[in-house]
Design a protein around this motif. Sequence first.
Motif, PDB file in Angstrom:
ATOM      1  N   SER A   2     -14.681  22.080 -47.135  1.00 40.70           N
ATOM      2  CA  SER A   2     -14.134  22.123 -45.953  1.00 40.70           C
ATOM      3  C   SER A   2     -14.728  23.781 -45.275  1.00 40.70           C
ATOM      4  O   SER A   2     -15.301  24.329 -46.228  1.00 40.70           O
ATOM      5  N   SER A 525     -22.304  14.437 -39.212  1.00 40.47           N
ATOM      6  CA  SER A 525     -22.176  15.686 -40.019  1.00 40.47           C
ATOM      7  C   SER A 525     -22.877  17.039 -39.384  1.00 40.47           C
ATOM      8  O   SER A 525     -22.578  18.224 -39.487  1.00 40.47           O
ATOM      9  N   GLU A 528     -20.033  18.617 -37.475  1.00 37.03           N
ATOM     10  CA  GLU A 528     -19.174  19.400 -38.603  1.00 37.03           C
ATOM     11  C   GLU A 528     -19.877  20.777 -38.763  1.00 37.03           C
ATOM     12  O   GLU A 528     -19.113  21.815 -38.858  1.00 37.03           O
ATOM     13  N   LYS A 531     -19.475  22.959 -36.091  1.00 40.78           N
ATOM     14  CA  LYS A 531     -18.115  23.519 -35.810  1.00 40.78           C
ATOM     15  C   LYS A 531     -17.912  24.745 -36.924  1.00 40.78           C
ATOM     16  O   LYS A 531     -17.153  25.796 -36.862  1.00 40.78           O
TER      17      LYS A 531
END
Length: 788
Positions: A2, A525, A528, A531
């Motif tokens: 993460s 993806s 992500e 982010k």
Amino acid sequence: MSGEMLWQLVKWTQRMVSKVSSYDGDDAAEGGGGTEEEGERTCLAESGGVEAGGGAEEEGERTCLAEAIDSLLDVKPELNTAWAESVRQILLSTDLSSPIPSTSNGRSSRSSSCWHTTSSWRENHHQHHDKVVAGLEGELLVLKTALGVSNSHRRRILNRVLDLKGNIRVFCRVRPLLSNERNARVGHLITPGMDIVKIPSARKDFQFDKVFLPSSLQDDVFLEVEPIIRSALDGHNVCIFAYGQTGTGKTFTMEGNKDQPGVVPRTLQRLFDEAYVDTSVSYTFSLSMLEVYKGSLRDLLVCQQPARCTDPASKCLSIQMASDGYIDVDNLTEMPIMDAKEASKLYQRGSQSRSTSCTNANETSSRSHCLLRITITCTYVLESHKFATTSKLWLVDLGGSERLSKTNAQGLTLEEGKAINVSLSALGDVISALQRKQPHVPYRNSKLTQLLRDSLGEQSKTLMLVHVSPKEMDIKETVCSLSFASRARGTHIGHEISQEGKTQRAAAIAELYRLMSIYDDDCRSLRESIKTIESLIEERKASLFQTVQGSISDQLGSSNDPALAHELSTYLTPTSKTTCADTLVDALNMVPRFMGQTASSRHKQRTSSKEIIGLISSSPNERSVKNGGLKRARNSKSENLNSPEITSGVTESNVQSAMLLGGSEVLEQKPLSIVSVVTNEIGLEPVASEDLKSVDNLSQGENLQLQLNTAEETGSVTKGVVVVDTEEKPRTPGNWSKRQRPERMEKSGSLSPTIGRTCRGRRKVIVQECRRKAAVECSVTVMKPFVY
Ligand SMILES: Nc1ncnc2c1ncn2[C@@H]1O[C@H](COP(=O)(O)OP(=O)(O)OP(=O)(O)O)[C@@H](O)[C@H]1O
């Protein structure tokens, strides 16, 4: 891994580097160089911020660092070298986190020259920091562009799927027997999986794109409706109709109930979910609701009966068509919506205002066509060009078709029934003409079809949900409804394809869905990664600010030198703070009512300042933009969509307003009781009402000036909306001259705060074209006077 874990690893590595650099710092201090850098290190050493150490331990730490960087790159193999370079830069700049001059030893003896040394240290670090942030931002731009391209592919594939399925699709839903109908005989046969409804008594079979059995759930229905909703987000005009005999479940399908929400609440939720997830595009939504009752239009979001005799009667709605075919309704309330909950509340409110009455067939029979319009504006970047599309999503709960002889309707109910049947027939004619590709489409035959003119056509998507009763005694109505649906579907003109053709089409659709899922995964993806980088940038900025601020506060506390104190306090004021010029709206553009525009001229003005963009013909959006006014690309002065950066809404007159207002010069504050401040930007929290200042009723000749403040700058464009509640202090009729009533000013220029239509005692003030930095955590101050 993460983003959070990754960041933890970065921080851990930073600590390692910090130690290693402090050894270097020690060495340099011992060498005592004459350079500024050396001085800076001396300064750090003086402050006790540098630890002693070295030798084998140092070597071990360095190895550790190298390993950490390698592991960082390993865990994110999909990230390219630019990203890796960004991470390297972060690690290299870690000396920022090493202690800067502290408040402890030697502080009192520190001289101004020492501060200057620290100041240059600060500049160096700023430069370094800026370089790192610029690297990350560059990477962010690459990822966002890639996301835009992937999204565009996904959109094109979805459009192809919908083309294959047909632009006009017809589903049939058979209602279950209700508790009071248990003994009724069932009059139809459905072959599972064949999507055919057989009526044995009439010896007729009807084929549909999908048939929902009586046992089907609201979930099953929405699953099939969902792709078309997505198509609306992609810039297509969409109409979803619920058609059928009275009491067959149209309202149940569209609205549902608390336990079984229907298409409308699910659609609203879906729109906002999608808008929240897809950061490559910026969506804004607004909602209108009206009914077509006995051939005339009624706004369902305004009170039909004025509460006081002094209140103005509700305005007459009229349909206007712009030269490019865009349809607008003059005087129709259009509420910006920020989230699904707020939108659902508005929908509930509108539904309650709908004309219903008790008939033979249904206790709460709808006596009108109820239309919910969601206007979607989408701004996105594709191949470094900015595009914007506007699309309309119509969710229509049609009035129940009925055989007047059977219902024994009389008086008003009879009139209502007749009006419903006439307009349904006109709708059938339009859809049939479109299916036949006739040169003339009879849109003008009813208000309903006039209203939907730009949303029923080649570039639009139409979904008709035909509802039928399961009862044998309703068989005549069922056959009528199914015949209407077949006509809409075009099966009567040979649109039905062979079994082999169907198999081929199904295979093609499956392949397209497979491709679409690849692009979906790709988009996910990329989002992500975006982010992760965004949070890295944010943390980077925050940590720099905190570190430097903390240190300077300490310096400030201990300094006896006023010049130094002044310099330090200047530094403590963040340079990125919003300036007035960034945030102000332009009241100079306001015009009196008699000079105001009609829906049509407003549209003309809008489109005249927006070039139709059709640069990339392969994209469905751009293609449809080329093909007419259904999707209008925006390219106004204030929103230069062809430049890589959206510019703010600051014009000369804005700046002039900013100067007039002098930043924070509040001339008067009066109680207007501002209910809430919200922004159209998804994911931003509205300001709590208790934080808002009260301001008096505006008096004659005043305008609202809104100053929206925020600490953060993100550079994108947004809109701010302020809802002003005047219920506590009702406006007295003599208080305003006709021209100066706030709701009369609603048609001012695009950069002005526009005061929306009065709606149940509330007024909304829309601030358009503010920078986002002006819209996050706004505080509102009403400033006066500003005479136009
Ligand atoms: N699929 C369903 N499952 C359970 N109940 C249903 C279903 N469809 C309809 N009903 C019930 O049937 C009744 C009539 O439905 P509804 O009011 O939605 O009909 P309608 O077609 O909108 O009627 P009208 O045209 O008169 O407004 C309601 O009590 C509703 O709850």
